[in-house]
Design an enzyme around this catalytic site. Structure first.
Site, PDB file in Angstrom:
ATOM      1  N   ARG A  78      17.758  85.181  38.552  1.00 24.38           N
ATOM      2  CA  ARG A  78      19.196  84.960  38.434  1.00 24.38           C
ATOM      3  C   ARG A  78      19.489  83.529  37.989  1.00 24.38           C
ATOM      4  O   ARG A  78      18.800  82.596  38.389  1.00 24.38           O
ATOM      5  CB  ARG A  78      19.893  85.248  39.761  1.00 24.38           C
ATOM      6  CG  ARG A  78      19.930  86.726  40.111  1.00 24.38           C
ATOM      7  CD  ARG A  78      20.522  86.959  41.485  1.00 24.38           C
ATOM      8  NE  ARG A  78      19.630  86.491  42.544  1.00 24.38           N
ATOM      9  CZ  ARG A  78      19.911  86.571  43.841  1.00 24.38           C
ATOM     10  NH1 ARG A  78      21.066  87.073  44.235  1.00 24.38           N
ATOM     11  NH2 ARG A  78      19.043  86.152  44.730  1.00 24.38           N
TER      12      ARG A  78
ATOM     13  N   ASP B  24      22.647  80.472  37.403  1.00 27.84           N
ATOM     14  CA  ASP B  24      23.944  80.047  37.918  1.00 27.84           C
ATOM     15  C   ASP B  24      24.994  79.991  36.812  1.00 27.84           C
ATOM     16  O   ASP B  24      24.683  80.105  35.622  1.00 27.84           O
ATOM     17  CB  ASP B  24      23.822  78.658  38.556  1.00 27.84           C
ATOM     18  CG  ASP B  24      22.943  78.665  39.793  1.00 27.84           C
ATOM     19  OD1 ASP B  24      22.927  79.681  40.510  1.00 27.84           O
ATOM     20  OD2 ASP B  24      22.272  77.645  40.038  1.00 27.84           O
TER      21      ASP B  24
ATOM     22  N   ARG C 251      17.536  71.864  38.636  1.00 32.31           N
ATOM     23  CA  ARG C 251      18.597  70.879  38.453  1.00 32.31           C
ATOM     24  C   ARG C 251      18.492  69.735  39.467  1.00 32.31           C
ATOM     25  O   ARG C 251      18.831  68.590  39.155  1.00 32.31           O
ATOM     26  CB  ARG C 251      19.962  71.566  38.543  1.00 32.31           C
ATOM     27  CG  ARG C 251      20.248  72.483  37.354  1.00 32.31           C
ATOM     28  CD  ARG C 251      21.427  73.400  37.607  1.00 32.31           C
ATOM     29  NE  ARG C 251      22.632  72.657  37.896  1.00 32.31           N
ATOM     30  CZ  ARG C 251      23.742  73.212  38.381  1.00 32.31           C
ATOM     31  NH1 ARG C 251      23.765  74.523  38.668  1.00 32.31           N
ATOM     32  NH2 ARG C 251      24.803  72.479  38.606  1.00 32.31           N
TER      33      ARG C 251
END
Length: 257
Positions: A51, A53, A198
């Protein structure tokens, strides 16, 4: 019949892969399922390899789905893509055996993060580039990042919203290099935690800008304290390059080990 798809998408206009849409923004998953269901004239649900974001892009996301409807791989590719918005396309379709699973069959996953490193923000490609005005030492970032290799507890780079049962992951490779004004971070692991890439990039930026020494990254890893690490880097610079599978699944070369 079970099929695997390679899906490319610009995540700028979506609220993530699976997150429910808000303010008119749908998820990538819902958009893809609607298009596939239209081709099949029956409801279709997909399972993805990883998945992403809101604002994060996919170069070759792999999904699988089951359908009793007879369509050729070319029919699934072209029929689905014509029903998708310009920001999403199906690149390929391969029939697979019933025990193939887009998520659980994957041996590794790869991400790329790109930073425009100059004093002026980007106008072109701003949806796929992050931006840092301070000069970055990409070589120092690369050296610092090597402390993350191997199987470790990545609690220092895990978001507070992460739902994983534990923070141990095997980071198989990480490289930082500069191409002109762009600094690129490439990372591969068996799996990733929520915001892990990130958060790693946010900390490496502090090393690259000279705020922290190269040894700091290893200290963060050992300390496992998210509060001591750098900020979460913006989503737009991140691309899910795709998963990797064993050759026995007979998928395209770009997703095969």
């Amino acid at each position: 019949m079970r099929y695997a798809l390679g899906v490319e998408y610009d995540g700028s206009e979506f609220k993530g892969w699976q997150q429910l849409g808000e303010s008119g923004c749908a998820s990538v998953q819902a958009t893809l399922q609607d298009a596939l269901s239209s081709v099949a004239d029956a409801p279709i649900s997909v399972v993805c390899a990883g998945r992403t974001d809101a604002g994060v892009h996919g170069e070759c996301q792999v999904v699988h789905f089951d359908s009793d409807v007879e369509r050729s791989p070319r029919g699934w590719v072209l029929g689905t893509t014509t029903r998708l918005p310009p920001s999403v396309c199906v690149r390929w379709c391969v029939p697979v055996v019933d025990d193939f699973h887009a998520r659980f069959s994957a041996k590794a996953r790869r991400y790329r993060y790109r930073i425009l490193n100059r004093q002026v923000r980007p106008a072109l490609y701003r949806q796929i580039l992050s931006w840092e005005r301070r000069p970055l030492d990409a070589d120092a970032m690369h050296r610092a990042a090597q402390a993350l290799l191997g199987e470790n507890d990545f609690g220092a780079f895990r978001s507070a919203q992460c739902q994983a049962l534990h923070a141990r992951r095997e980071l198989q490779s990480i490289a930082v290099h500069r191409q002109g004004e762009v600094v690129e971070v490439e990372v591969q692991a068996n799996a990733f935690l929520h915001h892990m890439v990130r958060n790693i990039v946010g900390s490496l930026l502090m090393v690259g800008a000279g705020e922290k020494p190269e040894s700091w990254i290893g200290e963060l890893l050992a300390g496992r304290d998210r509060n001591l690490a750098g900020p979460t880097a913006p989503p737009q610079g991140l691309v899910f390059v795709g998963p990797l599978y064993a050759c026995s699944w007979k998928l395209p070369d770009e997703v095969t080990l």
